[in-house]
Structure formats: C-alpha cells, structure tokens
Write a protein that holds these residues in place. Sequence first.
Motif, mmCIF file in Angstrom:
data_model
loop_
_atom_site.group_PDB
_atom_site.id
_atom_site.type_symbol
_atom_site.label_atom_id
_atom_site.label_comp_id
_atom_site.label_asym_id
_atom_site.label_seq_id
_atom_site.Cartn_x
_atom_site.Cartn_y
_atom_site.Cartn_z
ATOM 1 N N HIS A 1 0.847 -1.193 0.000
ATOM 2 C CA HIS A 1 0.000 0.000 0.000
ATOM 3 C C HIS A 1 0.883 1.244 0.000
ATOM 4 N N ASN A 2 0.473 2.262 -0.756
ATOM 5 C CA ASN A 2 1.196 3.528 -0.862
ATOM 6 C C ASN A 2 2.586 3.359 -1.476
ATOM 7 N N TYR B 1 2.417 -1.200 4.453
ATOM 8 C CA TYR B 1 1.468 -2.294 4.654
ATOM 9 C C TYR B 1 1.480 -3.194 3.424
ATOM 10 N N LYS B 2 1.588 -4.505 3.634
ATOM 11 C CA LYS B 2 1.576 -5.462 2.527
ATOM 12 C C LYS B 2 0.284 -6.268 2.577
ATOM 13 N N ARG B 3 -0.474 -6.189 1.490
ATOM 14 C CA ARG B 3 -1.706 -6.978 1.386
ATOM 15 C C ARG B 3 -1.343 -8.445 1.228
ATOM 16 N N GLU C 1 -8.320 0.528 7.732
ATOM 17 C CA GLU C 1 -8.342 1.984 7.886
ATOM 18 C C GLU C 1 -7.129 2.518 8.630
ATOM 19 N N GLU C 2 -6.678 1.791 9.669
ATOM 20 C CA GLU C 2 -5.548 2.289 10.461
ATOM 21 C C GLU C 2 -4.231 2.306 9.672
#
Length: 80
Positions: free
Chosen positions: A8-9, A55-57, A66-67
């Motif tokens: 993410h990002n 964050y890694k999905r 959300e956090e």
Amino acid sequence: MERWALYHNLEYDSSEEKNPHLIFYNVKDEVVKTVSVKNMKADEISSLLESLGFYKRSQKGEEVPEEFQNFPLHAPRDEL
C-alpha cells in the motif's frame, strides 16, 4: 514486478532496470529519500519496506485496514 503491487502507498516503476532504486516522497510529493536496490534481493527489499511501515496486502485487491491507510507514519520526519 507483481510482488510490489501488494504494498500500500507504493508505486513500482520498472523504467530504471539498470540502476533500480526506491524513491520515497512526502505528502507534498517531494523526494525525501532514494535507496538503491541494485544489489538487493527481493526478500531484502520486502524487509526494508516492512521495516519502514509499508502495509503489505496478502493478495491483490485486498482492502487496506483503515488504520494503515496513511502509512507509513512511524518514520522520522527528516527521513523515511
């Protein structure tokens, strides 16, 4: 590389394959840090990203909790 799409990002650009590097931007879209990954293995890059708070999905298309939407947040202000 498909594995980077899980973070993410993070955007992956393969145009610099001879000298691959990660470029980190702040919220103003200004470069705050560049890290060469030329001699790094994929698992080393993953470890670096995770240590920086990315964050890694677990799979493509998974919703990011959300956090973690605005992560990485725990990086020092003067560097990522």
